[in-house]
Design an enzyme around this catalytic site. Structure first.
Site, PDB file in Angstrom:
ATOM      1  N   GLY A 178       0.832  -1.196   0.000  1.00  0.00           N
ATOM      2  CA  GLY A 178       0.000   0.000   0.000  1.00  0.00           C
ATOM      3  C   GLY A 178       0.868   1.247   0.000  1.00  0.00           C
ATOM      4  O   GLY A 178       2.013   1.207   0.466  1.00  0.00           O
TER       5      GLY A 178
ATOM      6  N   GLN B  22       2.871   9.806   1.426  1.00  0.00           N
ATOM      7  CA  GLN B  22       4.176   9.147   1.508  1.00  0.00           C
ATOM      8  C   GLN B  22       5.126   9.544   0.378  1.00  0.00           C
ATOM      9  O   GLN B  22       6.327   9.288   0.462  1.00  0.00           O
ATOM     10  CB  GLN B  22       4.017   7.617   1.512  1.00  0.00           C
ATOM     11  CG  GLN B  22       3.362   7.104   2.785  1.00  0.00           C
ATOM     12  CD  GLN B  22       3.303   5.590   2.766  1.00  0.00           C
ATOM     13  OE1 GLN B  22       2.361   5.018   2.236  1.00  0.00           O
ATOM     14  NE2 GLN B  22       4.311   4.938   3.315  1.00  0.00           N
TER      15      GLN B  22
ATOM     16  N   CYS C  65       5.926  -0.247   7.471  1.00  0.00           N
ATOM     17  CA  CYS C  65       5.536   0.887   6.626  1.00  0.00           C
ATOM     18  C   CYS C  65       6.729   1.304   5.773  1.00  0.00           C
ATOM     19  O   CYS C  65       7.854   1.345   6.270  1.00  0.00           O
ATOM     20  CB  CYS C  65       5.106   2.042   7.526  1.00  0.00           C
ATOM     21  SG  CYS C  65       4.662   3.536   6.633  1.00  0.00           S
ATOM     22  N   LEU C  66       6.473   1.611   4.505  1.00  0.00           N
ATOM     23  CA  LEU C  66       7.564   2.035   3.612  1.00  0.00           C
ATOM     24  C   LEU C  66       8.199   3.340   4.102  1.00  0.00           C
ATOM     25  O   LEU C  66       9.338   3.643   3.746  1.00  0.00           O
ATOM     26  CB  LEU C  66       7.044   2.213   2.178  1.00  0.00           C
ATOM     27  CG  LEU C  66       6.543   0.932   1.490  1.00  0.00           C
ATOM     28  CD1 LEU C  66       5.939   1.262   0.131  1.00  0.00           C
ATOM     29  CD2 LEU C  66       7.671  -0.083   1.345  1.00  0.00           C
TER      30      LEU C  66
ATOM     31  N   HIS D  84      -4.376   1.247   7.683  1.00  0.00           N
ATOM     32  CA  HIS D  84      -3.024   1.825   7.693  1.00  0.00           C
ATOM     33  C   HIS D  84      -2.950   3.013   6.720  1.00  0.00           C
ATOM     34  O   HIS D  84      -2.391   4.068   7.048  1.00  0.00           O
ATOM     35  CB  HIS D  84      -2.028   0.721   7.303  1.00  0.00           C
ATOM     36  CG  HIS D  84      -0.597   1.140   7.274  1.00  0.00           C
ATOM     37  ND1 HIS D  84       0.333   0.693   8.195  1.00  0.00           N
ATOM     38  CD2 HIS D  84       0.073   1.949   6.428  1.00  0.00           C
ATOM     39  CE1 HIS D  84       1.519   1.242   7.903  1.00  0.00           C
ATOM     40  NE2 HIS D  84       1.382   2.005   6.829  1.00  0.00           N
ATOM     41  N   GLU D  85      -3.541   2.838   5.529  1.00  0.00           N
ATOM     42  CA  GLU D  85      -3.465   3.897   4.505  1.00  0.00           C
ATOM     43  C   GLU D  85      -4.353   5.094   4.842  1.00  0.00           C
ATOM     44  O   GLU D  85      -3.945   6.240   4.661  1.00  0.00           O
ATOM     45  CB  GLU D  85      -3.824   3.331   3.121  1.00  0.00           C
ATOM     46  CG  GLU D  85      -2.919   2.196   2.631  1.00  0.00           C
ATOM     47  CD  GLU D  85      -1.434   2.476   2.754  1.00  0.00           C
ATOM     48  OE1 GLU D  85      -1.010   3.639   2.611  1.00  0.00           O
ATOM     49  OE2 GLU D  85      -0.672   1.514   3.004  1.00  0.00           O
TER      50      GLU D  85
ATOM     51  N   HIS E 136      -2.651   7.197   7.222  1.00  0.00           N
ATOM     52  CA  HIS E 136      -1.679   8.099   6.583  1.00  0.00           C
ATOM     53  C   HIS E 136      -2.359   9.389   6.123  1.00  0.00           C
ATOM     54  O   HIS E 136      -1.813  10.482   6.272  1.00  0.00           O
ATOM     55  CB  HIS E 136      -1.048   7.429   5.347  1.00  0.00           C
ATOM     56  CG  HIS E 136       0.178   6.616   5.652  1.00  0.00           C
ATOM     57  ND1 HIS E 136       1.256   7.121   6.346  1.00  0.00           N
ATOM     58  CD2 HIS E 136       0.505   5.342   5.332  1.00  0.00           C
ATOM     59  CE1 HIS E 136       2.189   6.182   6.439  1.00  0.00           C
ATOM     60  NE2 HIS E 136       1.756   5.089   5.836  1.00  0.00           N
TER      61      HIS E 136
HETATM   62 ZN    ZN Z   1       2.621   3.240   5.767  1.00  0.00          ZN
END
Ligand code: ZN
Length: 169
Positions: free
Chosen positions: A45, A50, A92-93, A134-135, A138
């Site tokens: 995701g 991000q 998480c990226l 999670h997204e 963000h």
């Molecule tokens: Zn993330």
């Protein structure tokens, strides 16, 4: 085009993103870049915040490109239902190298627009429900680390600060 992924501590990750008012050709390019960047990472995701864009858009694919039908784009997503509870490890990226167990509802129904501006409602369970939450977090300026408590959170934040001071973050 691949876009650089910003990391925990970048302002854009810690404030709410704005709703998309109009889906333009520029929005389509942004979504294409988000998909490409997510697959290259690789991740399941990616939220627009991000890659430094404060707009309420995210993409996800829990198959990481193996099943084309799993690619989902949400514009202006909103939860209409959430219930149950799951405890799974999450990463998480934007927080590379760190994982932690996060409590999330196990089922979620998300409503919003697809990339063509059409309304969509997607019911998710398990990993997809976790990914949605999670997204959307963000887009609200919340990173999974912010959902941790006490020692677990302090430890990660302290290690990130240390990496940051050393110019390794
Ligand atoms: Zn993330």
């Amino acid at each position: 085009m691949l876009r650089p992924i910003v990391r925990y501590g970048a302002d854009v990750l810690h404030r709410p993103a704005a709703p998309v008012t109009d889906i333009t050709p520029e929005t389509q390019l942004l979504i294409d870049d988000m998909i490409q960047t997510m697959y290259a990472a690789p991740g399941i995701g990616l939220a627009a915040t991000q890659i430094g864009i404060p707009l309420r858009i995210f993409v996800c694919d829990i198959s990481v490109g193996r099943n084309p039908a799993d690619l989902i784009t949400f514009v202006n997503p909103e939860f209409v239902e959430r219930d149950g509870m799951q405890l799974e490890e999450e990463g998480c990226l934007s927080v590379p190298g760190f994982n932690a167990t996060v409590a999330r509802p196990s089922r979620a129904v998300l409503k919003g627009l697809n990339r063509h501006g059409e309304e969509q409602v997607v019911e998710a369970a398990g990993l997809l429900a976790r990914c949605f939450q999670h997204e959307v977090d963000h887009l609200d300026g919340t990173v999974f680390v912010d959902r941790l408590r006490g020692l677990q959170k302090d430890l990660i934040v302290r290690r990130i600060k240390k990496l940051s001071r050393a110019g390794k973050w």
